[in-house]
Design a protein around this motif. Structure first.
Motif, short mmCIF file in Angstrom:
data_model
loop_
_atom_site.label_atom_id
_atom_site.label_comp_id
_atom_site.label_asym_id
_atom_site.label_seq_id
_atom_site.Cartn_x
_atom_site.Cartn_y
_atom_site.Cartn_z
N THR A 756 13.36 -1.57 17.54
CA THR A 756 12.00 -1.59 16.99
C THR A 756 11.49 -0.16 16.80
OG1 THR A 756 11.07 -1.65 19.21
CG2 THR A 756 11.35 -3.77 18.10
N PHE A 757 10.63 -0.02 15.83
CA PHE A 757 9.97 1.26 15.56
C PHE A 757 8.49 0.99 15.45
CE2 PHE A 757 14.18 1.55 13.67
CZ PHE A 757 14.64 2.78 14.11
N GLU A 758 7.71 1.80 16.13
CA GLU A 758 6.26 1.60 16.06
C GLU A 758 5.65 2.54 15.02
OE1 GLU A 758 4.90 2.11 20.03
OE2 GLU A 758 5.92 0.29 20.72
N LEU A 759 4.86 1.97 14.15
CA LEU A 759 4.19 2.79 13.13
C LEU A 759 2.70 2.83 13.43
CD1 LEU A 759 6.02 1.31 10.00
CD2 LEU A 759 6.50 3.46 11.18
N GLY A 760 2.21 4.02 13.64
CA GLY A 760 0.78 4.19 13.91
C GLY A 760 0.19 5.15 12.88
N PHE A 761 -0.97 5.68 13.19
CA PHE A 761 -1.63 6.61 12.26
C PHE A 761 -0.73 7.79 11.89
CE2 PHE A 761 -4.25 10.31 11.37
CZ PHE A 761 -5.06 9.84 10.34
N PRO A 762 -0.06 8.42 12.87
CA PRO A 762 0.76 9.59 12.49
C PRO A 762 1.83 9.23 11.46
CG PRO A 762 0.56 9.44 14.88
CD PRO A 762 -0.04 8.18 14.31
N GLU A 763 2.39 8.03 11.56
CA GLU A 763 3.48 7.66 10.65
C GLU A 763 2.97 7.19 9.29
OE1 GLU A 763 3.35 6.49 13.87
OE2 GLU A 763 4.88 7.88 14.63
N LEU A 764 1.79 6.57 9.27
CA LEU A 764 1.31 5.96 8.03
C LEU A 764 0.39 6.89 7.23
CD1 LEU A 764 0.49 2.37 9.36
CD2 LEU A 764 2.59 3.19 8.29
N SER A 765 -0.12 7.92 7.87
CA SER A 765 -1.13 8.76 7.19
C SER A 765 -0.48 9.83 6.32
CB SER A 765 -2.02 9.42 8.24
OG SER A 765 -1.20 10.16 9.13
N PHE A 766 -1.28 10.44 5.49
CA PHE A 766 -0.84 11.55 4.65
C PHE A 766 -2.05 12.45 4.44
CE2 PHE A 766 -2.39 8.13 2.05
CZ PHE A 766 -3.21 8.75 1.13
N TRP A 767 -1.84 13.57 3.74
CA TRP A 767 -2.93 14.53 3.54
C TRP A 767 -3.51 14.35 2.14
CZ3 TRP A 767 -4.75 17.30 7.55
CH2 TRP A 767 -3.95 17.31 8.69
N ASN A 768 -4.81 14.20 2.08
CA ASN A 768 -5.42 14.03 0.77
C ASN A 768 -5.88 15.39 0.20
OD1 ASN A 768 -7.87 14.71 1.90
ND2 ASN A 768 -8.70 12.64 1.91
N LYS A 772 -7.51 16.40 4.36
CA LYS A 772 -7.80 15.45 5.44
C LYS A 772 -6.62 14.52 5.61
CE LYS A 772 -12.73 15.24 5.93
NZ LYS A 772 -13.18 16.31 5.04
N GLN A 773 -6.31 14.24 6.86
CA GLN A 773 -5.20 13.33 7.14
C GLN A 773 -5.78 11.91 7.18
OE1 GLN A 773 -3.20 14.21 10.81
NE2 GLN A 773 -1.41 12.97 10.30
N VAL A 774 -5.31 11.08 6.28
CA VAL A 774 -5.93 9.75 6.15
C VAL A 774 -4.88 8.66 5.91
CG1 VAL A 774 -8.11 10.55 5.14
CG2 VAL A 774 -6.18 10.07 3.64
N VAL A 775 -5.33 7.43 6.18
CA VAL A 775 -4.62 6.25 5.67
C VAL A 775 -5.53 5.68 4.59
CG1 VAL A 775 -3.77 3.94 6.23
CG2 VAL A 775 -3.48 5.79 7.88
N GLU A 776 -4.95 5.21 3.51
CA GLU A 776 -5.75 4.56 2.46
C GLU A 776 -5.23 3.13 2.30
OE1 GLU A 776 -5.39 7.01 -1.03
OE2 GLU A 776 -6.65 8.59 -0.19
N ALA A 777 -6.00 2.35 1.56
CA ALA A 777 -5.59 0.96 1.33
C ALA A 777 -4.48 0.95 0.29
CB ALA A 777 -6.79 0.16 0.85
N THR A 778 -3.26 0.91 0.75
CA THR A 778 -2.10 1.04 -0.14
C THR A 778 -0.98 0.10 0.30
OG1 THR A 778 -1.23 2.81 1.21
CG2 THR A 778 -2.56 3.47 -0.68
N HIS A 779 0.13 0.19 -0.43
CA HIS A 779 1.28 -0.67 -0.20
C HIS A 779 2.39 0.14 0.48
CE1 HIS A 779 5.10 -2.53 -1.29
NE2 HIS A 779 4.43 -3.67 -1.37
N TYR A 780 2.98 -0.41 1.54
CA TYR A 780 4.04 0.31 2.26
C TYR A 780 5.37 -0.45 2.18
CZ TYR A 780 0.72 3.50 4.38
OH TYR A 780 -0.22 4.48 4.58
N THR A 781 6.42 0.29 1.89
CA THR A 781 7.78 -0.26 2.00
C THR A 781 8.45 0.45 3.17
OG1 THR A 781 7.82 -0.41 -0.40
CG2 THR A 781 9.91 -0.73 0.73
N VAL A 782 9.19 -0.32 3.92
CA VAL A 782 9.88 0.21 5.10
C VAL A 782 11.37 -0.09 4.95
CG1 VAL A 782 10.18 -0.14 7.58
CG2 VAL A 782 7.89 -0.18 6.60
N TRP A 783 12.21 0.92 5.12
CA TRP A 783 13.66 0.70 5.11
C TRP A 783 14.24 1.09 6.47
CZ3 TRP A 783 11.12 3.27 1.16
CH2 TRP A 783 11.25 2.76 -0.13
N VAL A 784 15.24 0.36 6.91
CA VAL A 784 15.97 0.76 8.12
C VAL A 784 17.45 0.75 7.77
CG1 VAL A 784 16.46 0.30 10.56
CG2 VAL A 784 14.22 -0.28 9.61
N GLY A 785 18.16 1.80 8.19
CA GLY A 785 19.58 1.88 7.90
C GLY A 785 20.19 3.11 8.53
#
Ligand code: BGC
Length: 800
Positions: A756-768, A772-785
């Motif tokens: 398992t991998f936990e995704l929180g603010f540090p993993e989901l956010s970006f700089w606008n 400012k480091q933010v999360v916005e209402a967007t679509h996320y794709t996650v790959w594991v391999g």
């Protein structure tokens, strides 16, 4: 200890500190820099609680009150024991030299004795450090101890793999253990301060200093940065076998244009914060006691005089409470950058920006008294810089334990070798392992009776320690030849050896002997690549192929028709396109350190399955550089076009080269092992995440990603499971994928595990665009391999 050639003095054997020479000043106009909006977060906590301790503050206050101006400035001065700086320009005859205070050498021993110097660099050995320390502690008026700093980059005496190789292990715990070990060795020589870790992100393999960092990715880089700091500093700086770290080179040095050393960097604030700053920030959050400023200019302002970096970001945003040391003569170099017309101006700009300690420029001691008198620099600024230095000295317990501790370590430590060997084994990246006959070439089969070991890196002990060899002893290094000879003797087989050619140079005189050896052998193992000094500081290359006649040697060995295993020693990704097409087995071995030969033998013979993964993309051609997996999208993506074919029709007006595919030859995260792993069942714990819940800097584990990994092969082996994320629909375009989690997983044949991998603010956010480091209402794709090519995915959305 090795005696370097004069030109290699500072780099290859830095701890000898034998360098000297003088530097020159140029003059030009000043530059201004427009800065973005206010930062998104203002630090409320100091970065290192120990440095913020009221008890230490009281001691600092008391001492500061007793100090004269000269003694204060002394704490800000750093020299090597020669007291003279090495040339940093080839223009040594320029008359400007005459006006340059760095043209004069100092008497470091005298300064130690009279309080005129606070720290020293690259002084090796307990006898030498103690001699200077005695002068400071016993003779100077206030008895303030010196702080000895050194370039212990990947080991002091027991040298382990270069940092880029360590990054390939994707094993932060290993890095912490090694760093701990290096600190325990170096402190016996009196060193309590390491100029490490180097955490500059490097996406351009031409840049020689790629070898010193963790490669191209900010997430992996941040994990490694933390690991070094924890190892060096532990939980308490005052333990005599702990050292203060100096995270370097702040900041964005790795973005040097065209990969040319010391060159300028220019980038948006978004790129700075999203790509280049995370590893430094991780190091500061882990408590790094010091920071080294970089040589480069960032957006026109040299890092050593850059208040945006050194004060706004480092201190105000991140709460850094240690001190900043300049890089080697980088205060003097402000005149070369053309932002200071005089040494006085360079000094003022550097100290006002937040550079506390002058490494080798000889500017603060010569310029500050006058600047103070003329009210151009305030006493408060000087006091603050001194305060920061003294805090670190008190925290290290230097006043109580100023001298080298215990019995001095003068050679590689036998008890440290197993850890170093493990590190080397984990650093190797198996790039290719095709079948010859029924089986892959590696591991070598027990039918192999005769090995031909060919190449200039097979038996050259000096190269195995890479660009920063600490204080290694050549006789401590086990070469590939030594280790394979011992193995073959034990197995009743034969090792034939031929150097073939030099690393550099044009000689093919050794080709015939190499061919003869190959013809008698069951398998040819080739040890090719760069010399240690072709990477590291001032090691930029415009060509990334095998130097000298090594490519021809490789081709002539392949022409014998014998199976070839290519071991590549290098401090950076090389262009291995020919080898990838013609050589069945290729393993990147970087520069593995003193256990090089044993570690390589263990992997070649299959005692250990390789588990390393690339921390930097290997290009097909130099022209692809800078090359990195987490690129930004374009308006003309190549989609499914076959980029190996020349463009025509609808495959032309897309983002591509007409002569080489866009992709890496071996991508980030790539690495094979002697087993196989399959990934399945990638899913996320929720399909929707409310924005209000996600957009909080402290928010942890907002989404859990799960995957099952199975060892489908026939040997126990380790894979590095990697999680990548893409964020679509944000206000600012985001990379096509970004690493946001990884884990080493060891499984027996047939065994599977759910990870398992936990995704929180540090993993989901970006700089606008407002920094400012933010999360916005967007679509996320996650790959594991198992690499950045991972293709099993799941997705979720952040709802408004
Ligand atoms: C390098 C630093 C190093 C310093 C001291 C400089 O030239 O850039 O990485 O720590 O020298 O040796």
């Amino acid at each position: 200890m090795k005696t370097p050639s004069p030109s290699a003095q500072r780099r290859k054997a830095p701890l000898l500190s034998a360098a000297f020479g003088c530097a020159l000043t140029l003059s030009a106009g000043a530059l201004a820099q427009a800065q973005p909006d206010a930062p998104s977060t203002i630090a409320t906590r100091p970065s290192n609680a120990q440095l913020a301790s009221p008890a230490i503050e009281r001691k600092v206050d008391a001492l500061l009150k007793k100090m004269t101006l000269r003694e204060k400035i002394g704490q800000l001065m750093q020299y090597n024991d020669a007291g003279c700086s090495a040339p940093t320009t080839a223009d040594g005859d320029n008359p400007a030299m005459a006006a340059n205070p760095t043209a004069q050498c100092v008497d470091a021993m005298k300064l130690a004795a009279d309080g005129g110097m606070g720290s020293m660099l690259n002084v090796v050995g307990a006898a030498r450090t103690d001699k200077f320390q005695r002068a400071a502690v016993e003779k100077s008026r206030l008895h303030i101890p010196l702080l000895f700093g050194a370039d212990v980059i990947h080991g002091y005496r027991t040298i382990y793999p270069v940092p880029l190789g360590l990054a390939a292990s994707w094993n932060p715990k290993l890095v912490t253990d090694l760093s701990r070990m290096a600190a325990s060795e170096a402190t016996t020589g009196g060193v309590r301060w390491f100029y490490s870790p180097m955490v500059d992100i490097s996406r351009d393999a031409r840049w020689g200093r790629s070898v010193e960092g963790a490669g191209e990715d900010p997430y992996l880089g941040a994990a490694m940065a933390r690991a070094y700091i924890h190892g060096y500093q532990g939980d308490d700086l005052s333990k005599p076998d702990h050292v203060a770290a100096s995270v370097k080179h702040f900041a964005a040095y790795g973005a040097a244009e065209a990969g040319r050393e010391y060159n300028t960097t220019d980038m948006s604030d978004i790129r700075l914060r999203q790509v280049y700053l995370p590893p430094y920030k991780a190091a500061i959050e882990a408590g790094s006691a010091t920071v080294m400023s970089a040589f480069n200019a960032l957006n026109g302002v040299p890092a050593t005089a850059n208040p945006y970096l050194l004060t706004d970001i480092l201190r105000k945003e991140w709460g850094f409470d240690g001190f900043v040391v300049s890089d080697y003569t980088s205060i003097m170099e402000l005149t070369h950058h053309g932002i200071a017309l005089t040494p006085a101006e360079a000094t003022k700009k550097a100290i006002d920006a937040g550079t506390d300690v002058d490494m080798m420029s000889h500017y603060y001691d010569t310029q500050l008294p006058k600047l103070l008198k003329e009210h151009k620099v305030s006493m408060a600024t000087i006091d603050e810089a001194v305060r920061r230095v003294l805090r670190v000295k008190f925290a290290l317990g230097l006043f109580k334990h100023p001298y080298a501790r215990g019995t001095e370590v003068t050679h590689a430590v036998p008890a440290h070798r197993p850890l170093v060997r493990k590190a080397a084994e984990e650093s190797f990246v198996l790039l290719k392992n095709d079948k010859v006959g029924a089986k892959p070439v590696l591991p070598l089969s027990s039918d192999v009776r005769t090995i031909a070991l060919i190449g200039p890196l097979a038996d050259d002990a000096n190269q195995m320690t890479g660009a920063w060899g600490g204080a290694y002893r050549k006789s401590d290094v086990i070469t590939v030849r030594q280790a394979l000879a011992a193995r073959m003797k034990k197995n009743g087989g034969t090792l034939l050896y031929a150097k073939g050619t030099d690393i550099k140079g044009d000689s093919t005189a050794g080709f015939a002997a190499a061919r003869q050896a190959a013809e008698k052998a069951d398998v040819v193992v080739m040890a090719l690549g760069e010399s240690g000094d072709m990477s590291g500081e001032a090691g930029s290359r415009a060509h990334l192929d095998l130097p000298g006649k090594q490519q021809q040697l490789l081709e002539s060995m392949v022409a014998t028709g014998k199976p070839v295993v290519l071991l590549v020693f290098s401090g950076r990704p090389l262009v291995l396109d020919w080898a990838a097409r013609h050589v069945p087995a290729i393993m990147e071995t970087w520069f593995p350190g003193v256990e090089a030969g044993h570690a390589i033998a263990n992997v070649l013979f299959g005692d250990v399955s390789p588990s390393g993964k690339l921390p930097m993309s290997f290009p097909r051609a130099v022209g692809q550089e800078p090359l990195y997996y987490n690129q930004f999208p374009t308006g003309r993506p190549p989609g499914k076009a076959d980029l190996s074919k020349p463009p025509q029709g609808d495959t032309r007006f897309i983002s591509r080269y007409i002569d080489v595919p866009n992709s890496a030859l071996f991508p980030f995260g790539w690495g094979l092992t002697y087993s196989h792993f399959a990934y399945s069942g990638v899913h996320v714990s929720r399909s929707k995440l409310p924005l209000a819940q996600a957009n909080r800097p402290g928010a942890k584990n907002l989404v859990t990603a799960t995957a099952t990994v199975k060892n489908t092969g026939s040997r126990t082996a380790t894979d590095v499971a990697q999680l990548y994320v893409r964020n679509l629909g944000a206000s600012v375009e985001q990379p096509v994928r970004s690493l946001k989690g990884f884990r080493r997983v060891t499984l027996k044949p047939g065994e599977s595990r759910t990870i398992t991998f936990e995704l929180g603010f540090p993993e989901l956010s970006f700089w606008n665009i407002h920094s400012k480091q933010v999360v916005e209402a967007t679509h996320y794709t996650v790959w594991v391999g198992d690499s950045s090519l991972a293709n099993k995915e799941a997705s979720f959305i952040v709802t408004p």
